[in-house]
Design an enzyme around this catalytic site. Structure first.
Site, mmCIF file in Angstrom:
data_model
loop_
_atom_site.group_PDB
_atom_site.id
_atom_site.type_symbol
_atom_site.label_atom_id
_atom_site.label_comp_id
_atom_site.label_asym_id
_atom_site.label_seq_id
_atom_site.Cartn_x
_atom_site.Cartn_y
_atom_site.Cartn_z
ATOM 1 N N HIS A 119 0.871 -1.182 0.000
ATOM 2 C CA HIS A 119 0.000 0.000 0.000
ATOM 3 C C HIS A 119 0.905 1.228 0.000
ATOM 4 C CE1 HIS A 119 -3.296 2.594 0.799
ATOM 5 N NE2 HIS A 119 -3.651 2.224 2.018
ATOM 6 N N HIS A 122 -2.748 -2.203 -9.742
ATOM 7 C CA HIS A 122 -3.710 -1.611 -8.817
ATOM 8 C C HIS A 122 -4.963 -2.467 -8.814
ATOM 9 C CE1 HIS A 122 -6.263 1.365 -6.859
ATOM 10 N NE2 HIS A 122 -5.117 1.881 -6.421
ATOM 11 N N ASP A 178 2.576 5.497 -6.737
ATOM 12 C CA ASP A 178 3.835 5.338 -6.008
ATOM 13 C C ASP A 178 5.043 5.220 -6.926
ATOM 14 O OD1 ASP A 178 2.825 5.377 -3.358
ATOM 15 O OD2 ASP A 178 1.910 3.447 -3.765
HETATM 16 N N1 CMC Z 1 4.391 -6.803 -10.370
HETATM 17 C C1 CMC Z 1 4.283 -8.003 -10.993
HETATM 18 N N2 CMC Z 1 3.122 -8.678 -11.147
HETATM 19 C C2 CMC Z 1 2.026 -8.095 -10.660
HETATM 20 C C3 CMC Z 1 2.058 -6.847 -10.012
HETATM 21 C C4 CMC Z 1 3.291 -6.199 -9.883
HETATM 22 N N3 CMC Z 1 3.380 -5.013 -9.289
HETATM 23 N N4 CMC Z 1 0.808 -6.517 -9.622
HETATM 24 C C5 CMC Z 1 0.011 -7.533 -10.014
HETATM 25 N N5 CMC Z 1 0.756 -8.479 -10.639
HETATM 26 C C6 CMC Z 1 0.270 -9.712 -11.264
HETATM 27 C C7 CMC Z 1 -0.108 -10.729 -10.205
HETATM 28 O O1 CMC Z 1 0.997 -11.561 -9.888
HETATM 29 C C8 CMC Z 1 -1.214 -11.480 -10.906
HETATM 30 O O2 CMC Z 1 -0.619 -12.343 -11.848
HETATM 31 P P1 CMC Z 1 -1.268 -13.792 -12.160
HETATM 32 O O3 CMC Z 1 -2.579 -13.512 -12.835
HETATM 33 O O4 CMC Z 1 -0.267 -14.473 -13.026
HETATM 34 O O5 CMC Z 1 -1.426 -14.459 -10.828
HETATM 35 C C9 CMC Z 1 -1.934 -10.402 -11.690
HETATM 36 O O6 CMC Z 1 -0.947 -9.390 -11.937
HETATM 37 C C10 CMC Z 1 -3.126 -9.810 -10.968
HETATM 38 O O7 CMC Z 1 -2.660 -9.219 -9.766
HETATM 39 P P2 CMC Z 1 -3.343 -9.327 -8.343
HETATM 40 O O8 CMC Z 1 -2.314 -9.762 -7.344
HETATM 41 O O9 CMC Z 1 -4.603 -10.119 -8.439
HETATM 42 O O10 CMC Z 1 -3.713 -7.827 -8.078
HETATM 43 P P3 CMC Z 1 -4.274 -7.227 -6.735
HETATM 44 O O11 CMC Z 1 -5.402 -6.365 -7.123
HETATM 45 O O12 CMC Z 1 -4.548 -8.275 -5.724
HETATM 46 O O13 CMC Z 1 -3.066 -6.383 -6.186
HETATM 47 C C11 CMC Z 1 -1.552 -4.618 -5.835
HETATM 48 C C12 CMC Z 1 -2.942 -5.016 -6.329
HETATM 49 C C13 CMC Z 1 -1.447 -3.096 -5.883
HETATM 50 C C14 CMC Z 1 -1.364 -5.078 -4.379
HETATM 51 C C15 CMC Z 1 -0.491 -5.261 -6.760
HETATM 52 O O14 CMC Z 1 -0.641 -4.798 -8.079
HETATM 53 C C16 CMC Z 1 0.912 -5.010 -6.254
HETATM 54 O O15 CMC Z 1 1.398 -5.766 -5.412
HETATM 55 N N6 CMC Z 1 1.610 -3.944 -6.772
HETATM 56 C C17 CMC Z 1 2.922 -3.591 -6.279
HETATM 57 C C18 CMC Z 1 2.796 -2.804 -4.990
HETATM 58 C C19 CMC Z 1 2.317 -1.396 -5.245
HETATM 59 O O16 CMC Z 1 2.789 -0.714 -6.143
HETATM 60 N N7 CMC Z 1 1.377 -0.952 -4.417
HETATM 61 C C20 CMC Z 1 0.821 0.412 -4.485
HETATM 62 C C21 CMC Z 1 -0.590 0.403 -4.921
HETATM 63 S S1 CMC Z 1 -1.195 2.020 -5.387
HETATM 64 C C22 CMC Z 1 -1.216 3.000 -3.993
HETATM 65 C C23 CMC Z 1 -1.972 2.446 -2.864
HETATM 66 O O17 CMC Z 1 -3.143 2.108 -2.958
HETATM 67 O O18 CMC Z 1 -1.365 2.357 -1.803
#
Ligand code: CMC
Length: 483
Positions: free
Chosen positions: A297, A336, A392
């Protein structure tokens, strides 16, 4: 079915869904309101327990909706913020974020979020006066904050300070003053709002001053919100008239607008969840801020810089992306839960980055960041998953260029987000429909069994892989011998 004139008999659309429970044949019709259906409607679908079914499934008591991590479950109705994730659009109370970033300032946007309209001239001047005159922190609270270690994470200091602030405001505590205090008297609610917004910057600056082992600087009410924050962080032996660079104060103010609210993210939903118990708002802010600083986050801005530093140079980008695709790494600052397009805030932030680089010099890691973003946006792995830069991705580079320590970045995220927390806290209490947040679960653990006395239990070989059973290694052998 055809009607006499040959036109098919299309049923008149109804704003409902019909659900058939194939276990029992029962049909229910659920009204769709605002493109949502109430999860409680599904409790009407009850079935007798099948012969081999676990009683813990509660089948006869109604169907549950399972949605780990709230992927498609709305927890509130809200009038504060709207995101169209497919178009990369964000607005607060109807105003697009780009317009607010260009034309508003943080305190005005905070007012808009909390009270629903842009303030009039006199409302704005009272509002900003109140906030800037509630920036002082009680002397006793300062001495608590001063006890924190110089190498603590500044977010630990921020969170602890807010938790402690609750102890300094018994008059604001529903546990002491009555659970309806914020419903019956809005002036008490407004007082806490200005106090919390005022003190957030002071506590943030204190977390920084502890880190650099310098005395706290008293706040100044003649400066703007972000100017005062920079002043409290940076003022040393310069004359009292010292003012931070206005271009940097302006850049920080825009960043504060961009971070002020983002509907039901992890920390704001924590605010709503904790607030639903009617605990005091200082404790709520401490809880929400704790949720914010995890690396998934608000800690992601810090994680982006660690990632870019580890990559080191543009030629290492392909190798790093390979690691991401093999799921050995995470591309921080990308992806996201809601956006399936570029986060609109990240576009504005990119412009703020150039503003800051003009004053502080170009941040060398920007070249790695641009190369990484360009390569990811051309790669099928990221495009097929609709992973784009989020807020971010660039904010950490700006904070780095401005010389803030890495672990201070989430503090610069949480201070403005406090405005969003308060907007949601107020909305919930003002709605007159507050209900304690209490999710259900689907129990998949052991069925009912009887207790076995210690002496009668079978001996088991255990390994640390069990996660719970091995005697922890941190007990020294010398002490272990005594057990
Ligand atoms: N790098 C690599 N792969 C990713 C990433 C990433 N940053 N984000 C998602 N994926 C992949 C994930 O592994 C999954 O792949 P698969 O379908 O093969 O399993 C697919 O994309 C769908 O992702 P998800 O995990 O279902 O997405 P989510 O909605 O649960 O997670 C998130 C959202 C923001 C936690 C995630 O994108 C992430 O970990 N990003 C990196 C951390 C980050 O930048 N966070 C800040 C978010 S914005 C500001 C805030 O709200 O705080």
């Amino acid at each position: 079915m055809a009607v006499p004139n040959g036109i098919p008999n299309v049923p008149k659309p109804r704003n409902t869904i019909t659900v058939i429970d194939n276990r029992t044949g029962k049909t229910i019709e659920i009204t769709i309101k605002d493109n949502s259906v109430p999860a409680t409607a599904f409790t009407q679908l009850k079935a007798p327990l099948a012969a081999n079914e676990r009683p813990e499934n509660d089948t006869p008591y109604g169907l549950r909706i399972l949605d780990p991590a709230f992927v498609n479950t709305a927890m509130i109705t809200s009038s504060i913020t709207y995101i169209d994730g497919n178009k990369g659009f964000l607005m607060h109370r109807g105003y697009p974020i780009e317009q607010l970033a260009e034309k508003s300032n943080f305190l005005e946007t905070a007012y808009l979020l909390i009270y629903g309209e842009l303030p009039s001239k006199s409302q704005y001047s009272i509002w900003s006066w109140e906030i800037m005159n509630h920036t002082f922190v009680a002397e006793d609270l300062q001495s608590i904050i001063r006890q924190m270690r110089y190498d603590s994470h500044p977010m630990s200091v921020f969170i602890s300070a807010f938790a402690a602030m609750s102890a300094f405001a018994p008059e604001a505590n529903p546990a002491l003053q009555g659970q309806d205090m914020y419903i019956n008297d809005k002036s008490i609610m407004n007082k806490q709002i200005v106090r919390i917004l005022g003190k957030a910057t002071t506590v943030a600056a204190m977390a920084y001053r502890i880190r650099i082992n310098r005395p706290f600087t008293p706040p100044r009410s003649d400066l703007s919100y972000t100017e005062n924050l920079l002043y409290m962080m940076d003022h040393m032996s310069e004359p009292y008239s010292y003012r931070p660079d206005p271009r940097l104060a302006k850049a920080l103010d825009i960043l504060f607008i961009l971070h002020a609210d983002h509907e039901m993210n992890c920390s704001t939903s924590t605010m709503v969840h904790v607030g639903s118990s009617l605990v005091d708002p200082y404790s709520c802010v401490a809880a929400a801020s704790s949720a914010l600083y995890g690396p998934l986050h608000g800690g992601a801005n810090e994680a982006v810089i660690r990632m870019l530093t580890k990559i080191g140079s543009v030629d290492k980008v392909p190798e790093f992306l390979e690691g991401v695709k093999q799921k050995k790494e995470l591309l921080f600052g990308f992806g996201h839960r809601v956006y399936r397009e570029t986060d609109p805030r990240s576009k504005v932030i990119r412009e703020v980055a150039d503003m800051v680089f003009d004053v502080c010099g170009r941040e060398p890691l920007i070249e790695v960041a641009i190369a990484l973003k360009d390569a990811a946006l051309k790669d099928e792995y990221f495009t097929s998953r609709k992973l784009f830069p989020n807020v971010d991705y660039w904010s950490g580079l700006i904070y780095k260029a401005m010389g803030f320590p890495l672990d201070f970045y989430p503090v610069l995220f949480v201070v403005p987000r406090v405005a969003g927390y308060l907007a949601h806290w107020k909305q919930q209490l003002d709605s007159g429909k507050n209900k304690i947040s209490r999710p259900r679960q689907v129990y998949v653990g052991k069925g009912r069994r009887d207790y076995i006395p210690l002496d009668e239990r079978e001996e088991r070989t255990v390994t640390s892989k069990d996660g719970i059973t091995e005697i922890p290694h941190y007990i020294s052998k010398r002490r272990l011998a005594r057990i």
